[in-house]
Design a protein around this motif. Sequence first.
Motif, PDB file in Angstrom:
ATOM      1  N   LEU A 150       0.766  -1.206  -0.065  1.00 43.52           N
ATOM      2  CA  LEU A 150      -0.123   0.119  -0.127  1.00 43.52           C
ATOM      3  C   LEU A 150       0.904   1.184  -0.072  1.00 43.52           C
ATOM      4  O   LEU A 150       1.878   1.213   0.575  1.00 43.52           O
ATOM      5  CB  LEU A 150      -1.061   0.095   1.288  1.00 43.52           C
ATOM      6  CG  LEU A 150      -1.914  -0.898   1.108  1.00 43.52           C
ATOM      7  CD1 LEU A 150      -2.848  -1.009   2.676  1.00 43.52           C
ATOM      8  CD2 LEU A 150      -3.046  -0.785   0.152  1.00 43.52           C
ATOM      9  N   PRO A 151       0.334   2.258  -0.712  1.00 46.98           N
ATOM     10  CA  PRO A 151       1.059   3.372  -0.605  1.00 46.98           C
ATOM     11  C   PRO A 151       0.931   4.367   0.697  1.00 46.98           C
ATOM     12  O   PRO A 151       0.206   3.655   1.713  1.00 46.98           O
ATOM     13  CB  PRO A 151       0.264   4.509  -1.599  1.00 46.98           C
ATOM     14  CG  PRO A 151      -0.918   3.827  -1.816  1.00 46.98           C
ATOM     15  CD  PRO A 151      -0.785   2.261  -1.590  1.00 46.98           C
ATOM     16  N   GLU A 152       1.956   4.858   1.119  1.00 43.22           N
ATOM     17  CA  GLU A 152       2.141   5.512   2.156  1.00 43.22           C
ATOM     18  C   GLU A 152       0.662   6.600   2.700  1.00 43.22           C
ATOM     19  O   GLU A 152       0.368   6.848   3.621  1.00 43.22           O
ATOM     20  CB  GLU A 152       3.415   6.502   2.565  1.00 43.22           C
ATOM     21  CG  GLU A 152       4.478   5.468   2.621  1.00 43.22           C
ATOM     22  CD  GLU A 152       4.328   4.678   3.948  1.00 43.22           C
ATOM     23  OE1 GLU A 152       3.859   4.983   4.826  1.00 43.22           O
ATOM     24  OE2 GLU A 152       4.803   3.470   3.530  1.00 43.22           O
ATOM     25  N   SER A 153       0.450   7.196   1.618  1.00 40.58           N
ATOM     26  CA  SER A 153      -0.911   8.230   1.610  1.00 40.58           C
ATOM     27  C   SER A 153      -1.860   8.067   0.408  1.00 40.58           C
ATOM     28  O   SER A 153      -1.746   7.279  -0.722  1.00 40.58           O
ATOM     29  CB  SER A 153      -0.334   9.546   1.725  1.00 40.58           C
ATOM     30  OG  SER A 153       0.526   9.884   0.552  1.00 40.58           O
ATOM     31  N   ASN A 154      -2.737   8.690   0.404  1.00 46.89           N
ATOM     32  CA  ASN A 154      -3.808   8.536  -0.619  1.00 46.89           C
ATOM     33  C   ASN A 154      -4.289   7.233  -1.070  1.00 46.89           C
ATOM     34  O   ASN A 154      -4.601   7.044  -2.021  1.00 46.89           O
ATOM     35  CB  ASN A 154      -3.186   9.362  -2.064  1.00 46.89           C
ATOM     36  CG  ASN A 154      -2.863  10.741  -2.105  1.00 46.89           C
ATOM     37  OD1 ASN A 154      -3.453  11.509  -1.150  1.00 46.89           O
ATOM     38  ND2 ASN A 154      -1.741  11.133  -2.548  1.00 46.89           N
ATOM     39  N   ARG A 155      -4.721   6.574  -0.059  1.00 43.61           N
ATOM     40  CA  ARG A 155      -5.470   5.108  -0.208  1.00 43.61           C
ATOM     41  C   ARG A 155      -6.755   5.725  -0.373  1.00 43.61           C
ATOM     42  O   ARG A 155      -7.407   6.201   0.323  1.00 43.61           O
ATOM     43  CB  ARG A 155      -4.809   4.472   1.137  1.00 43.61           C
ATOM     44  CG  ARG A 155      -3.342   4.329   1.480  1.00 43.61           C
ATOM     45  CD  ARG A 155      -3.305   3.707   2.717  1.00 43.61           C
ATOM     46  NE  ARG A 155      -2.146   3.339   3.035  1.00 43.61           N
ATOM     47  CZ  ARG A 155      -1.463   2.888   4.236  1.00 43.61           C
ATOM     48  NH1 ARG A 155      -2.338   2.794   5.357  1.00 43.61           N
ATOM     49  NH2 ARG A 155      -0.266   2.654   4.285  1.00 43.61           N
TER      50      ARG A 155
END
Length: 281
Positions: A150-155
Amino acid sequence: MEKKILIPTNFTKHAWNTLVYALNLYKNIPCTFFILNAYEVPTRITLSRNYNAELEAAKAKSEKGLQKILQGLNFRKENEKHQFKTISRNKDLAEAMQECIDAHNIDLILMVSRGENVSINAAFENEISEVTEKVEDCPFLILPEQMQELPESNREIVFPTNYKFPFKNKEVSVLIDMTINLNASIRILYIDSDSRPLTKEQEQNKETLKTYFAEVDFSFHRLTQTTVTTGVHLFIESRESNFLALYKRKQGFFSKLFSQRFKEDIDFNPKVPVLILKELK
């Protein structure tokens, strides 16, 4: 509040990865993880010594495999509030899962689907489709074998709906919990294939979702001139969304969302994890 998570295992690498994924997903939350191995020994017409020996051997193999998993978990210390319980059953997988749900009040089931995509359509005969169709009163999170970090942000979690049927708050509670756990956003997607305005009932159901999702970041989106399946795929790919949430009613597998597009929907195999919300009593 403590969560109760059920994870079936067949002792493969992918089943172990599903368990590790669950530990990370709930790393900040007290949980009891129920690790289930369901095995079947074909019943003979007469209970011969040979059958009893097969049964005992299968039981011993199941219990040994579960014990090995517990030993592996001893090396992982993500959360001291995580507890683990193993369950071995000589039953059909769906039957064993339903027994666990009824006995332990399970909040979520995690499973892995074979291949890069998540095969969830009941038109195909596979284990995922079978258990999600048979097992009642508990949501599923189905993961692809090759899980992306998963990306660190903008999930984002994409939640398609046609607004035609009302939801109960408890039916979407797991979606809300997951959104909070992941620090993610919910993108509510309406595919307007017919270019018609929403009915009064649809508008009311849309307003109800606003109240349910008041504590999380959410937004409404609308696509036109496309089919449901194509629209959902394109939306996820264009935004690089991370999860898909689908609602399954008891009348049929996603029948109220994909009601008239059977031939097209048999190819609906998303590449992101799919949260299957179930109709509850």
